[in-house]
Design a protein around this motif. Structure first.
Motif, PDB file in Angstrom:
ATOM      1  N   PRO A  63       1.165  -0.619   0.068  1.00  0.00           N
ATOM      2  CA  PRO A  63       0.300  -0.212  -0.053  1.00  0.00           C
ATOM      3  C   PRO A  63       0.731   1.208   0.213  1.00  0.00           C
ATOM      4  CG  PRO A  63       0.257  -0.759   2.078  1.00  0.00           C
ATOM      5  CD  PRO A  63       0.745  -2.056   1.311  1.00  0.00           C
ATOM      6  N   ASP A  64       0.426   2.193  -0.734  1.00  0.00           N
ATOM      7  CA  ASP A  64       1.193   3.029  -0.996  1.00  0.00           C
ATOM      8  C   ASP A  64       0.151   5.068   0.406  1.00  0.00           C
ATOM      9  OD1 ASP A  64       1.933   5.870  -1.407  1.00  0.00           O
ATOM     10  OD2 ASP A  64       1.665   6.578  -3.269  1.00  0.00           O
ATOM     11  N   PRO A  65       1.486   4.434   1.335  1.00  0.00           N
ATOM     12  CA  PRO A  65       1.172   5.897   2.811  1.00  0.00           C
ATOM     13  C   PRO A  65       0.456   6.252   2.221  1.00  0.00           C
ATOM     14  CG  PRO A  65       3.650   5.496   2.381  1.00  0.00           C
ATOM     15  CD  PRO A  65       3.348   4.294   1.327  1.00  0.00           C
ATOM     16  N   SER A  66       1.191   7.352   1.126  1.00  0.00           N
ATOM     17  CA  SER A  66       0.866   8.724   0.922  1.00  0.00           C
ATOM     18  C   SER A  66      -0.566   9.066   0.293  1.00  0.00           C
ATOM     19  CB  SER A  66       2.044   9.452  -0.284  1.00  0.00           C
ATOM     20  OG  SER A  66       1.769   8.768  -1.372  1.00  0.00           O
ATOM     21  N   ASP A  67      -1.039   7.740  -0.582  1.00  0.00           N
ATOM     22  CA  ASP A  67      -2.504   7.410  -0.649  1.00  0.00           C
ATOM     23  C   ASP A  67      -3.512   6.732  -0.317  1.00  0.00           C
ATOM     24  OD1 ASP A  67      -5.024   7.081  -2.374  1.00  0.00           O
ATOM     25  OD2 ASP A  67      -3.218   6.756  -4.146  1.00  0.00           O
ATOM     26  N   GLY A  68      -4.165   7.343   0.408  1.00  0.00           N
ATOM     27  CA  GLY A  68      -5.279   7.145   1.532  1.00  0.00           C
ATOM     28  C   GLY A  68      -6.217   6.270   0.951  1.00  0.00           C
ATOM     29  N   ILE A  69      -6.330   5.990  -0.140  1.00  0.00           N
ATOM     30  CA  ILE A  69      -7.396   5.242  -0.736  1.00  0.00           C
ATOM     31  C   ILE A  69      -7.037   3.849  -1.179  1.00  0.00           C
ATOM     32  CG2 ILE A  69      -9.291   5.300  -2.865  1.00  0.00           C
ATOM     33  CD1 ILE A  69     -10.174   7.222  -1.605  1.00  0.00           C
ATOM     34  N   ASP A  70      -5.655   4.058  -1.659  1.00  0.00           N
ATOM     35  CA  ASP A  70      -4.649   3.216  -1.873  1.00  0.00           C
ATOM     36  C   ASP A  70      -4.754   2.542  -0.276  1.00  0.00           C
ATOM     37  OD1 ASP A  70      -2.879   1.686  -4.046  1.00  0.00           O
ATOM     38  OD2 ASP A  70      -1.480   1.550  -2.146  1.00  0.00           O
ATOM     39  N   VAL A  71      -3.815   2.029   0.447  1.00  0.00           N
ATOM     40  CA  VAL A  71      -4.125   1.903   1.591  1.00  0.00           C
ATOM     41  C   VAL A  71      -5.476   1.585   1.953  1.00  0.00           C
ATOM     42  CG1 VAL A  71      -4.156   1.812   4.018  1.00  0.00           C
ATOM     43  CG2 VAL A  71      -2.555   3.592   2.516  1.00  0.00           C
ATOM     44  N   LEU A  72      -6.557   2.220   1.919  1.00  0.00           N
ATOM     45  CA  LEU A  72      -7.818   1.140   2.240  1.00  0.00           C
ATOM     46  C   LEU A  72      -8.452   0.129   1.573  1.00  0.00           C
ATOM     47  CD1 LEU A  72     -10.517   1.330   3.132  1.00  0.00           C
ATOM     48  CD2 LEU A  72     -11.039   3.396   2.866  1.00  0.00           C
ATOM     49  N   SER A  73      -7.803   0.494  -0.049  1.00  0.00           N
ATOM     50  CA  SER A  73      -8.129  -0.762  -0.540  1.00  0.00           C
ATOM     51  C   SER A  73      -7.234  -1.884  -0.481  1.00  0.00           C
ATOM     52  CB  SER A  73      -8.394  -0.102  -2.053  1.00  0.00           C
ATOM     53  OG  SER A  73      -7.135  -0.181  -2.768  1.00  0.00           O
ATOM     54  N   LYS A  74      -5.823  -1.798  -0.589  1.00  0.00           N
ATOM     55  CA  LYS A  74      -5.495  -2.581   0.143  1.00  0.00           C
ATOM     56  C   LYS A  74      -5.302  -3.432   1.067  1.00  0.00           C
ATOM     57  CE  LYS A  74      -2.550  -1.235  -3.997  1.00  0.00           C
ATOM     58  NZ  LYS A  74      -1.418  -1.383  -3.701  1.00  0.00           N
ATOM     59  N   VAL A  75      -5.860  -3.394   2.471  1.00  0.00           N
ATOM     60  CA  VAL A  75      -5.620  -3.536   3.423  1.00  0.00           C
ATOM     61  C   VAL A  75      -6.656  -3.063   4.817  1.00  0.00           C
ATOM     62  CG1 VAL A  75      -2.916  -3.916   3.190  1.00  0.00           C
ATOM     63  CG2 VAL A  75      -4.013  -2.158   4.389  1.00  0.00           C
ATOM     64  N   GLY A  76      -7.960  -2.503   4.177  1.00  0.00           N
ATOM     65  CA  GLY A  76      -8.910  -1.665   5.055  1.00  0.00           C
ATOM     66  C   GLY A  76     -10.129  -2.121   4.757  1.00  0.00           C
ATOM     67  N   GLY A  77     -10.683  -2.184   5.387  1.00  0.00           N
ATOM     68  CA  GLY A  77     -12.286  -2.765   5.635  1.00  0.00           C
ATOM     69  C   GLY A  77     -12.924  -1.602   5.458  1.00  0.00           C
ATOM     70  N   PHE A  78     -14.275  -2.146   5.166  1.00  0.00           N
ATOM     71  CA  PHE A  78     -15.425  -1.436   3.955  1.00  0.00           C
ATOM     72  C   PHE A  78     -16.054  -0.226   5.974  1.00  0.00           C
ATOM     73  CE2 PHE A  78     -16.603  -4.723   1.304  1.00  0.00           C
ATOM     74  CZ  PHE A  78     -16.188  -4.633   0.297  1.00  0.00           C
ATOM     75  N   GLU A  79     -16.236  -1.283   6.916  1.00  0.00           N
ATOM     76  CA  GLU A  79     -15.851  -0.197   8.105  1.00  0.00           C
ATOM     77  C   GLU A  79     -15.521   0.778   8.095  1.00  0.00           C
ATOM     78  OE1 GLU A  79     -13.942  -2.868   9.946  1.00  0.00           O
ATOM     79  OE2 GLU A  79     -14.454  -3.016   8.087  1.00  0.00           O
ATOM     80  N   ILE A  80     -13.872   1.006   8.585  1.00  0.00           N
ATOM     81  CA  ILE A  80     -13.123   2.179   8.327  1.00  0.00           C
ATOM     82  C   ILE A  80     -12.741   2.900   6.855  1.00  0.00           C
ATOM     83  CG2 ILE A  80     -10.854   2.253   7.781  1.00  0.00           C
ATOM     84  CD1 ILE A  80     -10.411  -1.122   9.446  1.00  0.00           C
ATOM     85  N   GLY A  81     -13.152   2.287   5.729  1.00  0.00           N
ATOM     86  CA  GLY A  81     -13.999   4.060   5.015  1.00  0.00           C
ATOM     87  C   GLY A  81     -14.914   4.168   5.061  1.00  0.00           C
TER      88      GLY A  81
END
Length: 367
Positions: free
Chosen positions: A241-259
Motif C-alpha cells: 500500500p502507498d502510504p501517501s494515498d489513503g484510498i490505496d491503503v484502504l483498498s489494499k488492507v482496509g475494511g468497508f466499515e473503516i472506509g
C-alpha cells in the motif's frame, strides 16, 4: 495540501472534491474569543487544563461561544473481513451480525454508555457478510453495504479501489443524512477481525514495525499474536500500500466499515461538526480521512487511548492527544460516548462559569 497521488476518476471528482472544498480550519477569531473568556474565569489561570483546551476547540469548530452539543449521536459502522480466515480473532465472523442485532435491541456496551450520555446510536451496515434486510426494512439500521465482507488481504487486496471510494462516499452520505439532527458525532465500529486491517493501516501509514503496533485484539494468546503479526506482515508485503494515498491503503488492507468511518469524519468536518473518534479501528478510519483531506484534523477529538499498542502511534501521526486513557478495548463507540460527557462539561465551563468581572471579584486573579 492533499496527497498528489490521490487522483479520483472524473465521475468521483464532483462528490469527493465538493465535500473537501467545504472543509476549512477552525475559526481563529472564535478560538481567540473563547480563550480570552476562559482566561478571565473565577479560578486560577487555566485551572481546568485540557477541558479548557477542548472548549477552545469546540468554539473554533462551531464558530460559536455557545457551542451546540446537546444532540449527540454515535454512528456504529459494521463490516466483515476475509482475513478472519487466517485465525486472527478468537471469535467467528458470525458474531458481527449477532452484535448488530444486540445494538438494535439496546443490549450492548455502547447502548448503555450512550444512554448515560444522552446520545443516540445509529448502526450502518457497510459490509457485513450476513443478510440484514429485515433490520433495514424495519428502519432499525442504515444500509450502505458495499459487499458481503472484504477479501482476505493476506492473499491480495481487501477490496477494489472503486469499492474503497464507494465506502468513503457512503460514510459522507451518512454524515450528510444525520447532520441536520446531530450536534456532535461519535464514531463506532463492529467487525470481527478488524484490529488486523487497522494494524496494517497504522503500520503502512507510519512506517512502524508491525510487531510494535500489533495488539491482542479480542484477547489472543502469545502464539495467536505471533500469527497475527505474520499475517499483517504478509498482507503489507503482498499488497504494498502507498502510504501517501489513503484510498490505496484502504483498498489494499482496509475494511468497508473503516472506509465508512473515514467518510463520516470527512462529512462531519464539512458540516463543521465535532467528531469524537473512538478507539483503534475508528482511529484507523481517521488516518484514512486525514490522508485524503488534512483539514479534517481540526474537527477530530480523540476520545481515548485504548490498550491496543498501535493506538499511540496513530495519535502521534494525527498530532492529537486523547481525552482519556482508561485501558479500554471494546470499540463500538464506547469511548466516544464516554467523551461526550467531557464535551458537555467543556461547554459548561465556557458558558456557565462567571468571569472575575461578572462575579464582581476585584484584584489580581490567583495564579
Amino acid at each position: 495540501m492533499r496527497p498528489k497521488s490521490f487522483q479520483p476518476r472524473q465521475e468521483q471528482v464532483n462528490f469527493l472534491e465538493a465535500t473537501f472544498r467545504k472543509i476549512f480550519p477552525q475559526d481563529t477569531e472564535y478560538r481567540e474569543k473563547a480563550r480570552a473568556r476562559l482566561e478571565q474565569l473565577t479560578m486560577p489561570h487555566w485551572a481546568l487544563g485540557d477541558l479548557m483546551d477542548l472548549a477552545v476547540d469546540l468554539a473554533g469548530i462551531t464558530r460559536s461561544l455557545k457551542p451546540p452539543v446537546k444532540r449527540k449521536r454515535v454512528v456504529v459502522m459494521a463490516g466483515d473481513h476475509g482475513v478472519t480466515a487466517e485465525g486472527v480473532s478468537r471469535y467467528p465472523s458470525e458474531v458481527t451480525a449477532q452484535m448488530v442485532y444486540n445494538f438494535v435491541n439496546g443490549g450492548a456496551g455502547i447502548n448503555a454508555l450512550a444512554r448515560q450520555a444522552g446520545a443516540e446510536v445509529t448502526v450502518v451496515d457497510m459490509g457485513t457478510a450476513a443478510d440484514l434486510d429485515d433490520l433495514v426494512k424495519a428502519g432499525k439500521i442504515i444500509a450502505r453495504k458495499i459487499g458481503n465482507g472484504t477479501q482476505n488481504m493476506a492473499h491480495g487486496p481487501a477490496m477494489t479501489r472503486t469499492h474503497a471510494v464507494m465506502a468513503v462516499e457512503a460514510g459522507i452520505e451518512v454524515a450528510n443524512q444525520l447532520a441536520p439532527e446531530t450536534d456532535v458525532f461519535g464514531t463506532g465500529d463492529m467487525g470481527i477481525g478488524n484490529t488486523t486491517p487497522s494494524t496494517a493501516i497504522v503500520a503502512a501509514m507510519t512506517g512502524a514495525p508491525v510487531a510494535e503496533v500489533t495488539g491482542r485484539g479480542t484477547g489472543l494468546d502469545d502464539d495467536q499474536l505471533q500469527q497475527k503479526i505474520q499475517v499483517v506482515e504478509r498482507a503489507l508485503k503482498i499488497n504494498r500500500p502507498d502510504p501517501s494515498d489513503g484510498i490505496d491503503v484502504l483498498s489494499k488492507v482496509g475494511g468497508f466499515e473503516i472506509g465508512g468511518i473515514a467518510g463520516l469524519i470527512i462529512g462531519a468536518a464539512a458540516h463543521r461538526k465535532p467528531v469524537l473518534v473512538d478507539g483503534f479501528i475508528s482511529t484507523a478510519g481517521a488516518l484514512i480521512a486525514y490522508a485524503l483531506e488534512p483539514f479534517v484534523r481540526d474537527f477530530i477529538i480523540c476520545a481515548h487511548r485504548s490498550v491496543e499498542q498501535g493506538h499511540r502511534a496513530m495519535h502521534e501521526r494525527l498530532g492529537l492527544r486523547p481525552l482519556m486513557d482508561l485501558n479500554m478495548r471494546l470499540g463500538e463507540g464506547t469511548g466516544a460516548a464516554l467523551a461526550m460527557n467531557l464535551v458537555e462539561a467543556a461547554v459548561a465551563v465556557l458558558t456557565e462559569v462567571a468571569t472575575f468581572e461578572e462575579a464582581g471579584v476585584t484584584g489580581t486573579p490567583v495564579e
